[in-house]
Write a protein that holds these residues in place. Structure first.
Motif, PDB file in Angstrom:
ATOM      1  N   ARG A  76       0.836  -1.140   0.011  1.00  0.00           N
ATOM      2  CA  ARG A  76       0.097  -0.082  -0.028  1.00  0.00           C
ATOM      3  C   ARG A  76       0.702   1.366  -0.007  1.00  0.00           C
ATOM      4  N   LEU A  77       1.927   1.234   0.603  1.00  0.00           N
ATOM      5  CA  LEU A  77       2.769   2.225   0.731  1.00  0.00           C
ATOM      6  C   LEU A  77       3.351   2.721  -0.446  1.00  0.00           C
ATOM      7  N   VAL A  78       4.023   1.666  -1.234  1.00  0.00           N
ATOM      8  CA  VAL A  78       4.528   1.709  -2.385  1.00  0.00           C
ATOM      9  C   VAL A  78       3.704   2.457  -3.517  1.00  0.00           C
ATOM     10  N   HIS A  79       2.285   1.781  -3.441  1.00  0.00           N
ATOM     11  CA  HIS A  79       1.362   2.454  -4.411  1.00  0.00           C
ATOM     12  C   HIS A  79       1.018   3.891  -3.815  1.00  0.00           C
ATOM     13  N   GLU A  80       0.893   4.383  -2.821  1.00  0.00           N
ATOM     14  CA  GLU A  80       0.583   5.532  -2.317  1.00  0.00           C
ATOM     15  C   GLU A  80       1.815   6.473  -2.578  1.00  0.00           C
ATOM     16  N   GLN A  81       3.066   6.066  -2.495  1.00  0.00           N
ATOM     17  CA  GLN A  81       4.238   6.673  -2.741  1.00  0.00           C
ATOM     18  C   GLN A  81       4.094   7.182  -4.143  1.00  0.00           C
ATOM     19  N   LEU A  82       3.902   6.005  -5.124  1.00  0.00           N
ATOM     20  CA  LEU A  82       3.843   6.367  -6.568  1.00  0.00           C
ATOM     21  C   LEU A  82       2.554   7.496  -6.769  1.00  0.00           C
ATOM     22  N   VAL A  83       1.513   7.265  -6.374  1.00  0.00           N
ATOM     23  CA  VAL A  83       0.603   8.324  -6.778  1.00  0.00           C
ATOM     24  C   VAL A  83       0.925   9.594  -6.192  1.00  0.00           C
ATOM     25  N   GLU A  84       1.371   9.793  -4.879  1.00  0.00           N
ATOM     26  CA  GLU A  84       1.698  10.966  -4.331  1.00  0.00           C
ATOM     27  C   GLU A  84       3.023  11.774  -5.329  1.00  0.00           C
ATOM     28  N   THR A  85       3.738  11.042  -5.626  1.00  0.00           N
ATOM     29  CA  THR A  85       4.887  11.318  -6.364  1.00  0.00           C
ATOM     30  C   THR A  85       4.428  11.909  -7.735  1.00  0.00           C
ATOM     31  N   MET A  86       3.475  11.373  -8.503  1.00  0.00           N
ATOM     32  CA  MET A  86       2.881  11.686  -9.553  1.00  0.00           C
ATOM     33  C   MET A  86       1.782  12.827  -9.560  1.00  0.00           C
ATOM     34  N   GLY A  87       1.646  13.412  -8.181  1.00  0.00           N
ATOM     35  CA  GLY A  87       0.927  14.535  -8.030  1.00  0.00           C
ATOM     36  C   GLY A  87      -0.571  14.170  -7.347  1.00  0.00           C
ATOM     37  N   GLY A  88      -0.633  13.247  -7.169  1.00  0.00           N
ATOM     38  CA  GLY A  88      -1.863  12.817  -6.299  1.00  0.00           C
ATOM     39  C   GLY A  88      -3.178  12.645  -7.073  1.00  0.00           C
TER      40      GLY A  88
END
Ligand code: GDP
Length: 295
Positions: A76-88
């Protein structure tokens, strides 16, 4: 979605299963697998390294979530970090406070600039807005005709001064026409080159100065993969970009370029191209792209 992801990382997170928490020692194997997935998705290497370190920092010492096992928590953390890095969330197009919004389309030849210019014109038209397409790609002989044909097809006006005028003069005249005739958006198609090239960058800077754009959108072919990082860096440093359009995602690219573009420039991907047809444009959603990148 997490079920699909957890299947992909089933082996990777095995070491985390049954642990009380994620620790420096037990997270390494899982991080290695994420790294592999990102490289397979063609995220550029320096971007992968930085991303992995961020995930490591967040994962180690993350509070144990009740009812969630550390392996699930990690995924979940990896996925969230990807989403956040791409702007949320999706980033909308800028809008000028007054007068027409001016958008410059930049990028290499063949990236899909002319197509994306027409796609955006149609997208705006569908929202009841009135766009003017400006044909300032005087370098590729067929570009002006191509934009005119697309403009006729979608019922959006195209402004051209032929291929003998300087691109910055075309851009300035297009913006003036947009203002005088009450268009709400002026989309300027510019000339690319086959690779990063000083004359292209100088031309872009002249066009930018002449057109005073609200947006400079870098159009990137998602199939160029790893190279997206250097390309974005060059355009961002020399011209300055405010966003990007990632094209040809109907192909089998995993879309890692999206992560590289955002990391290198900080600018959001605003749209994706998903086909040759003029309707094949969608707003960019970080959430969907994160799943695609992780595969
Ligand atoms: P430009 O040189 O940057 O203006 O590129 P073009 O707009 O002429 O596009 C180059 C080629 O890529 C053309 O054959 C387009 O039809 C194609 N193209 C553009 N966007 C997409 C896309 O999202 N998907 C696919 N499959 N092809 C695209």
């Amino acid at each position: 979605m997490f079920d699909e992801l957890s299947q992909r990382f089933e082996d990777a997170v095995k070491g985390l299963r049954g642990q009380a928490a994620i620790s420096e020692t037990n997270v390494d194997g899982a991080l290695r697998d994420v790294r592999r997935a990102l490289l397979e998705a063609d995220v550029s290497l320096p971007v992968v390294k930085e991303f992995i370190e961020e995930v490591r920092r967040k994962a180690v010492g993350a509070e144990v979530v009740r009812g969630v096992s550390p392996d699930q928590q990690f995924i979940r953390l990896v996925h969230e970090q990807l989403v956040e890095t791409m702007g949320g969330a999706n980033a909308p197009l800028a809008r000028a406070a007054e007068g027409p919004t001016v958008i410059l389309m930049a990028g290499l030849q063949g990236a899909g600039k002319t197509t994306a210019t027409a796609k955006l014109g149609l997208h705006l038209k569908e929202q009841g807005r009135r766009a003017l397409l400006v044909a300032a790609d005087v370098y590729r002989p067929a570009a002006i005709d191509q934009l005119q044909t697309l403009g006729r097809q979608i019922g959006v006006e195209v402004f051209s001064l032929g291929s003998d005028a300087a691109p910055e003069a075309i851009a300035a005249a297009g913006v003036a026409k947009g203002r005088d005739e009450g268009f709400d958006t002026v989309l300027v198609d510019t000339a690319g080159r086959l690779q990063i090239d000083a004359s292209m960058m100088e031309e872009m800077v002249r066009i930018r100065e002449a057109a005073a754009p609200d947006e400079v959108l870098l159009v990137v072919d998602s199939m160029i993969g790893q190279e997206a990082a250097d390309l974005t860096r060059a355009f961002h440093e020399q011209v300055g970009i405010t966003g990007a359009v990632l094209t040809k995602l109907d192909g089998d690219s995993r879309g890692g370029a999206a992560l590289s573009i955002r990391k290198v420039s900080g600018a959001p991907i605003k749209f994706i191209g998903t086909g040759e047809k003029v309707e094949a444009l969608q707003p960019f959603h970080p959430e969907r792209m994160a799943s695609r990148i992780l595969g």
